[in-house]
Write a protein that holds these residues in place. Structure first.
Motif, PDB file in Angstrom:
ATOM      1  N   GLN A 671       0.862  -1.171   0.000  1.00 41.67           N
ATOM      2  CA  GLN A 671       0.000   0.000   0.000  1.00 41.67           C
ATOM      3  C   GLN A 671       0.904   1.229   0.000  1.00 41.67           C
ATOM      4  O   GLN A 671       1.663   1.447   0.953  1.00 41.67           O
ATOM      5  CB  GLN A 671      -0.929   0.017   1.215  1.00 41.67           C
ATOM      6  N   TYR A 672       0.825   2.024  -1.062  1.00 43.44           N
ATOM      7  CA  TYR A 672       1.752   3.151  -1.223  1.00 43.44           C
ATOM      8  C   TYR A 672       1.125   4.151  -2.188  1.00 43.44           C
ATOM      9  O   TYR A 672       0.756   3.793  -3.316  1.00 43.44           O
ATOM     10  CB  TYR A 672       3.097   2.652  -1.770  1.00 43.44           C
ATOM     11  N   HIS A 676      -3.511   2.396  -6.013  1.00 37.11           N
ATOM     12  CA  HIS A 676      -4.678   1.777  -5.380  1.00 37.11           C
ATOM     13  C   HIS A 676      -4.178   0.767  -4.344  1.00 37.11           C
ATOM     14  O   HIS A 676      -3.323  -0.079  -4.657  1.00 37.11           O
ATOM     15  CB  HIS A 676      -5.527   1.083  -6.451  1.00 37.11           C
ATOM     16  N   PRO A 677      -4.679   0.816  -3.101  1.00 37.38           N
ATOM     17  CA  PRO A 677      -4.122  -0.072  -2.066  1.00 37.38           C
ATOM     18  C   PRO A 677      -4.277  -1.553  -2.382  1.00 37.38           C
ATOM     19  O   PRO A 677      -3.485  -2.374  -1.907  1.00 37.38           O
ATOM     20  CB  PRO A 677      -4.916   0.317  -0.808  1.00 37.38           C
ATOM     21  N   CYS A 680      -1.424  -2.501  -5.825  1.00 35.30           N
ATOM     22  CA  CYS A 680      -0.099  -1.879  -5.770  1.00 35.30           C
ATOM     23  C   CYS A 680       0.932  -2.950  -5.471  1.00 35.30           C
ATOM     24  O   CYS A 680       0.763  -3.767  -4.555  1.00 35.30           O
ATOM     25  CB  CYS A 680      -0.061  -0.800  -4.685  1.00 35.30           C
ATOM     26  N   HIS A 696       7.716   0.995  -7.055  1.00 34.81           N
ATOM     27  CA  HIS A 696       6.353   0.501  -6.977  1.00 34.81           C
ATOM     28  C   HIS A 696       5.727   0.543  -8.361  1.00 34.81           C
ATOM     29  O   HIS A 696       6.151   1.319  -9.235  1.00 34.81           O
ATOM     30  CB  HIS A 696       5.512   1.354  -6.021  1.00 34.81           C
ATOM     31  N   HIS A 701      -4.801   5.205  -7.705  1.00 37.25           N
ATOM     32  CA  HIS A 701      -5.983   5.381  -6.870  1.00 37.25           C
ATOM     33  C   HIS A 701      -7.000   6.242  -7.619  1.00 37.25           C
ATOM     34  O   HIS A 701      -6.610   7.201  -8.316  1.00 37.25           O
ATOM     35  CB  HIS A 701      -5.594   6.057  -5.549  1.00 37.25           C
TER      36      HIS A 701
END
Length: 831
Positions: A671-672, A676-677, A680, A696, A701
């Motif tokens: 999650q970063y 989008h959590p 990702c 990443h 999001h």
């Protein structure tokens, strides 16, 4: 700077046959940037003459006033009889001298004049206004010439300057002297080797004193200050035709005689002037810096908060001018001003530049002051202005002159003879160097092989020996410097890092990405759009002292905002299926670094201590690679449905980017922001001390796509290329086995939280050297494996370099791989 050729010829004895384009080529050879040569009035042809109005008959019965006139045009019409012309203008009377276009004339815009019937009469020509002739913008009526201007029938082309050539010069910051006819004329005289008449050389007051009281608080902000006054000025006196014409050709609008005179002298001598209505002044004038809290309403009717760095002109009532930038509204010249005070000063260029930028006021005066004006021309400019006010406006020049001279003599520049030749690689005789330096106004004293050169007051840009060398070289002709190609030293080439970075670009381009180069500037709004937390390290950015835009004052800490803006522009222009990438530096402030970097001296190399201080002040600048994808990855068509770009494409692009350096990325859920959590991926590389996070990838999001105006489900990636490159391995040629491959499929059941990448890594470790590749080909969730579990099916390819593998060997490898997966991830082989 727009330079009319006719005005230039007044100060330079140019050859009569020299055309504007030839003059432009000569000036370009000296380093001036002549952008265009405009032939003004080239489309005006035919008979345009001076005429005298004989009779005026008012015609009635029409919606607007119409006059039927007879005009004496001499013999210009071929008969000597008065010319009959219908005209709607009202600003002339019988006996006035006017400008007449006779049938056969063509005015600007291709407007042809002919005899025609209008308002019940035959009109054989037109009485012209300044706008109709393209002389200047004037919609108040036709031109009324002064009495005695010329006899009726005289050709008006040359009298009015209908045709002229105008050089449009883009003046660079180091050539402030070229923002004047005086400066350009001096350059043209040098280019042609002809005489130059300095318009600043005029009779000046023999003594000074007794003028309007004034003081300068600090010589560093104003080194020379001159005031001269006139009384009895006629505020209704018109600006003469020649002055209005020249101002128009130079791109300056005519306003009134008093204002036109100050603008004319500024264009002529390069010295900005300001004129006050003396009746509005209150007590002595003081030149000083602004005080905290002071305000001033400027001529554009904006009340401005003044900064302590602003230079002000003040009287007992407070600020009346922002020096060198714009005057105050309460002391401006009006239609009733009869007593005028003219100011000419030399203000500090850096102060004026900062003030102009701070208040977002760029005027003709500030443009000249911030580039540096002549420190010795102020008295001549003020004298020229009051002489014109007296000559054209009937004013009386006051005897008193205020002249505050705080200038410091310039120190000579000591340079070795032959320095210009050593710089250019051309053998210039010392006599040539001395002649060229004197040609640009320098005083030169030779002492053996040393020259002591004092630059002229109008050349503040000449500060060191290399500046003097440039003057010699450009006046001798850049085109005369021989072209000698440099020889590249043997054994040099691209570094390994450069080759890797180029390979990254080729790899992403092969996958359909387009490279973009964005400015490295961002603002708080960009970081907010990424949905970054308040304590996110990417919000800690280097702030620029002089940003190009006030809403982008920070250096980027991530490449994504620039890519998102580029994608939004493409989508807004109808290109919805886009994949973009960028490789560039990001900037992270070092903890404890000073707010500003030290400025070392320029006349020597920095010391070790200075270099250390500079390095400590610089931010960390890692190189990143980032990409963004939107729309269809494969286009739909007659061959079938297309495929949209997804988070998996972003992850795969990151893998292929790292593979250029021989690095394999490990992918884990994360999650970063701004991803989008649930979609990702965190990207790692293996290191001896543990796995290192390098970037990443995934789907953005929804709040991020909305903030930047991006399509839904847009995917992006960003990796720290420096970390990837640090983990790079030396590429070796693969060993190709001639023995057949053996395949084994295994299905493993694990918890849903276990990443497939960890299972794959365990299989690789357990299989050992005989494993050629492993591929995930199926994922299953359902009743057969139980709630919260998933089945991962892998294909193992096994091969030996020296033999054909037996069934027993392949089974052993498969069992070892499954055992390793069970130990590391809790996997259970599915029956």
């Amino acid at each position: 700077m727009r330079v009319p050729l006719s005005w230039l010829r007044e100060y330079v004895a140019l050859p009569a046959e020299a055309t504007a384009r030839e003059v432009a080529e000569k000036l370009i050879g000296l380093g001036l940037e002549v952008e265009t040569v405009e032939e003004v009035g080239a489309d005006i042809t035919g008979p345009i003459v001076v005429g005298r109005v004989l009779t005026i008959e008012e015609l009635t019965g029409f919606k607007k006033p119409i006059r039927f006139c007879t005009v004496d045009v001499g013999d210009a019409n071929g008969t000597g009889e008065p010319q009959e012309i219908v005209c709607g203008a009202r600003n002339f009377t019988e006996g006035d001298l006017v400008v007449v276009s006779l049938p056969g004339a063509v005015l600007p815009g291709g407007f042809a004049i002919s005899a025609r019937k209008t308002y019940g009469r035959i009109s054989a020509g037109m009485i012209c206004s300044a706008s109709e002739l393209g002389l200047w913008e004037d919609h108040e009526g036709i031109i009324v010439l002064p009495e005695g201007f010329a006899e009726p029938g005289t050709n008006a082309h040359d009298l009015l300057g209908l045709r002229d050539s105008v050089l449009d010069i883009a003046v660079t910051p180091d050539r402030g002297y070229a923002l004047s006819m005086r400066g350009v004329a001096r350059e043209a005289a040098a280019a042609y080797g002809v005489d130059f008449t300095d318009p600043a050389q005029r009779p000046l007051p023999e003594t000074t004193g007794g003028g309007y009281p004034a003081t300068v608080a600090d010589p560093t902000i104003c080194s020379r200050y001159v005031l001269r006054g006139v009384t009895g000025f006629d505020p209704h006196a018109p600006s003469p035709l020649w002055m209005r014409r020249r101002l128009h050709l130079c791109g300056v609008r005519s306003i009134s005689l008093a204002v036109d005179v100050t603008n004319y002298v500024m264009l002529e001598l390069g010295q900005p002037l300001h004129a006050w209505d003396r009746a509005t002044l209150r007590g002595p004038i003081e030149v000083r810096l602004a005080r905290q809290g002071e305000k001033l309403e400027t001529l554009d009717h904006v009340v401005r908060d003044l900064d302590p760095d602003d230079i002000l002109i003040t009287d007992e009532s407070g600020p009346i001018n922002i020096a060198g930038v714009m005057g105050g509204v309460h002391t401006e010249i009006s239609e009733t001003s009869t007593d005028i005070l003219v100011e000419a000063a030399h203000f500090a260029d850096t102060h004026i530049a900062r003030t102009s930028r701070r208040h977002q006021l760029s005027s003709e005066s500030s443009r000249r002051f911030e580039r540096g004006v002549d420190t010795a021309v102020q008295l001549a400019a003020a004298t020229r202005a009051v002489d014109l006010l007296a000559e054209l406006g009937g004013a009386t020049i006051e005897d008193g002159v205020t002249h505050i001279d705080l200038t410091v003599p310039r120190e000579p520049i000591v340079v070795r003879a032959g320095h210009a030749g050593r710089v250019a690689g051309v053998d210039y005789p010392v006599e040539t160097e001395i002649a060229r330096l004197r040609q640009v106004g320098c005083e030169v004293v030779q002492d053996g092989d040393t020259l002591s050169v004092t630059p002229p007051s109008w050349r503040p840009d000449l500060t060191d020996p290399n500046d003097l060398a440039e003057e010699v070289i450009r006046n001798e002709g850049y085109e005369n410097i021989p072209a000698v190609p440099p020889q590249a030293p043997a054994g040099r080439g691209l570094t390994r890092g450069q080759r890797l970075r180029r390979a990254v670009g080729r790899t992403l381009a092969d996958r359909g990405f387009f490279e973009v180069l964005n400015y490295p500037f961002v603002g708080t709004r960009d970081l907010d759009g990424l949905q970054l937390a308040d304590d996110d390290p990417r919000r800690t950015a280097v702030r620029l002292a002089n940003p190009l835009h006030d809403d982008e004052p920070l250096l980027r800490t991530t490449l994504l905002p620039g890519l998102f803006r580029a994608l939004a522009r493409n989508v807004g222009r109808g290109f919805g299926d886009v994949a973009l990438f960028e490789m560039g530096l990001v900037y992270h402030p070092r903890p404890g670094a000073p707010a500003r970097a030290p400025v070392p001296a320029v006349d020597r190399a920095p010391t070790a201590e200075e270099r250390a201080a500079l390095e400590a002040a610089l931010p960390a600048q890692p190189r990143h690679v980032a990409a963004v994808l939107a729309g269809q990855r494969l286009q739909s068509g007659w061959w079938g449905e297309g495929e949209n770009a997804t988070w998996a494409d972003a992850v795969q692009a990151a893998r292929e980017t790292a593979s250029v350096a021989g690095v394999e990325l490990m992918v884990r859920a994360a999650q970063y922001a701004p991803w989008h959590p649930g979609r990702c991926a965190a990207l790692y590389v293996a290191d001896g001390d543990g796995d290192v996070l390098v970037g990443h990838a995934g789907e953005l999001h929804p709040r991020v796509t909305k903030a930047y105006g991006l399509p839904p489900r847009t995917a992006a990636l960003e990796i720290d290329w420096d970390r990837v490159e640090a983990a790079a391995t030396v590429a070796t040629a693969p060993r190709v086995s001639t023995y057949p491959v053996a395949t084994q499929d295994v299905a493993l059941v694990v918890d849903e939280s276990v990443p497939a990448a960890e299972v794959e890594a365990a299989l690789r470790q357990g299989a050992g050297e005989l494993l050629e590749s492993v591929r995930l080909f199926d994922v299953y969730t359902g009743d057969q494996v139980g709630e919260g579990r998933k089945s991962l099916a892998y294909a193992l390819r096994l091969r030996a370099d020296d033999r054909t593998l037996t069934a027993e060997e392949t089974n052993r490898v498969r069992d070892a791989a499954v055992a390793a997966a069970a130990e590391r991830t809790g996997a259970v082989q599915r029956g």
